[in-house]
Scaffold this motif. Sequence first.
Motif, PDB file in Angstrom:
ATOM      1  N   UNK A  77      59.455  67.250  20.124  1.00 54.23           N
ATOM      2  CA  UNK A  77      59.728  67.513  21.907  1.00 54.23           C
ATOM      3  C   UNK A  77      60.700  68.530  21.398  1.00 54.23           C
ATOM      4  N   UNK A  78      61.547  69.440  20.887  1.00 55.57           N
ATOM      5  CA  UNK A  78      61.625  70.759  21.140  1.00 55.57           C
ATOM      6  C   UNK A  78      60.984  71.841  20.850  1.00 55.57           C
ATOM      7  N   UNK A  79      60.050  71.741  19.751  1.00 55.01           N
ATOM      8  CA  UNK A  79      59.110  72.152  19.709  1.00 55.01           C
ATOM      9  C   UNK A  79      57.653  72.788  20.912  1.00 55.01           C
ATOM     10  N   UNK A 138      57.715  79.703  26.731  1.00 54.57           N
ATOM     11  CA  UNK A 138      57.145  80.799  26.428  1.00 54.57           C
ATOM     12  C   UNK A 138      56.283  80.811  27.324  1.00 54.57           C
ATOM     13  N   UNK A 139      55.016  80.031  27.931  1.00 54.65           N
ATOM     14  CA  UNK A 139      53.962  80.488  27.852  1.00 54.65           C
ATOM     15  C   UNK A 139      54.316  80.652  29.701  1.00 54.65           C
ATOM     16  N   UNK A 152      52.795  86.665  33.758  1.00 57.22           N
ATOM     17  CA  UNK A 152      52.749  88.197  33.447  1.00 57.22           C
ATOM     18  C   UNK A 152      51.232  88.521  33.397  1.00 57.22           C
ATOM     19  N   UNK A 153      50.219  87.469  33.251  1.00 54.33           N
ATOM     20  CA  UNK A 153      48.671  88.055  33.216  1.00 54.33           C
ATOM     21  C   UNK A 153      48.640  87.953  34.945  1.00 54.33           C
ATOM     22  N   UNK A 156      49.923  82.432  21.599  1.00 57.31           N
ATOM     23  CA  UNK A 156      49.675  84.005  21.735  1.00 57.31           C
ATOM     24  C   UNK A 156      48.500  84.761  21.982  1.00 57.31           C
ATOM     25  N   UNK A 157      47.899  83.636  21.222  1.00 56.29           N
ATOM     26  CA  UNK A 157      46.223  84.477  20.640  1.00 56.29           C
ATOM     27  C   UNK A 157      45.315  84.220  21.966  1.00 56.29           C
TER      28      UNK A 157
END
Length: 395
Positions: free
Chosen positions: A295-297, A304-305, A311-312, A383-384
């Motif tokens: 869950x933390x992940x 992050x996303x 930004x995109x 990220x990719x």
Amino acid sequence: MDLQQRIATASRLAHIAPFHVMELAKQAAELERAGRHIVHMGIGEPDFTAAEPVVRAAEAAMRRGVTQYTGALGIPALREAIAGYYRTAYGIDVPARRVIVTAGASGALLLACAVLVEIGAEVLMPDPSYPCNRHFVAAFDGAARMIPSGPAERFQLTAAQVETNWGERTRGVLLASPSNPTGTSILPDELRRILTAVRERQGFAILDEIYQGLSYDAPPVSALSLDDQVVTVNSFSKYFNMTGWRLGWLVVPDALVDAFEKVAQNLFICASAVAQHAALACFTPEAMAIYDARKAEFHRRRDAIVPALEALGFRVPVKPDGAFYVYADCRGVNHAAAGDADRLTQAMLQEAGVVLVPGQDFGAHTASDYIRVSYATSMENIELAMERLGKLFAA
């Protein structure tokens, strides 16, 4: 004449639309067979698999030979374990008698609609919603009434909308908190008002809570803590990472247990015996520590996303507080297909090798403006994908 051509299908199939996420997955598979590398951010399936204690428990269950039919409501030990989970996770007392183990959350929703949806009944749900929910209603000759819901409503149904849209044929509501596709929850005070409005109209409320274990910004609040007459749906697929095991559960009002049992006996007989015995290990301290880390992940990926999408050029009008989805407005990206989610997702797949899902899967309201992004994949893949989309939109 070919016999198959003379067999008519049921008219209800006309109300079941194709599932675009699966169509996109098929296209992606074809590209992969041709040698393309594809980043999958479409299907809502955790990249984590069953925890090791669960795998060991499944192996032990098979070696003990507990592979025969169980009772239709589930093995008593698992029903008790689920009741204990509500005490630990939510601080509420749910008698094990009211817990019904099912063949996944889909099986749970089918049972709920079989028991509660009368022919011709109308069920309110927000637009956007998980598409199968309206099809579950249609399968029992009811009709889903999709109520447009936007950022101001957190993409959820509100009590005011329930009161305004409840009509002569309306019999209940089907909601999800956190939601697929938006990752947004119904705030507790609003949920209480919704349940009160439904109760005043002598209707039913079905709450899909399969993503409650993946709530990031506040402790989750089950509808059961607000109203003991609600029907809740949960699953071992998302938080417990057991998608292919097809195991879920319902909590139903005490007065409805016998009705649910009768239907479950006839439609399903029982959920997988091996999966039930394996799921007992989900509630051990060893397994719960694994789920907390996972869950933390997911939380880290969410954090992050969202800024990466913004930004995109995507706009995220409501930050998702649960599940592993972002519902992103695509009108601001630098691409000829901006504002046409279907065309844009095709371009992102064909030109950038990234699978995302257009909003049209989830309803008609602003469907062309939004895409669903699933971050149930590794940070490396996220990220990719963002790098590839950045190049696509910079072209």
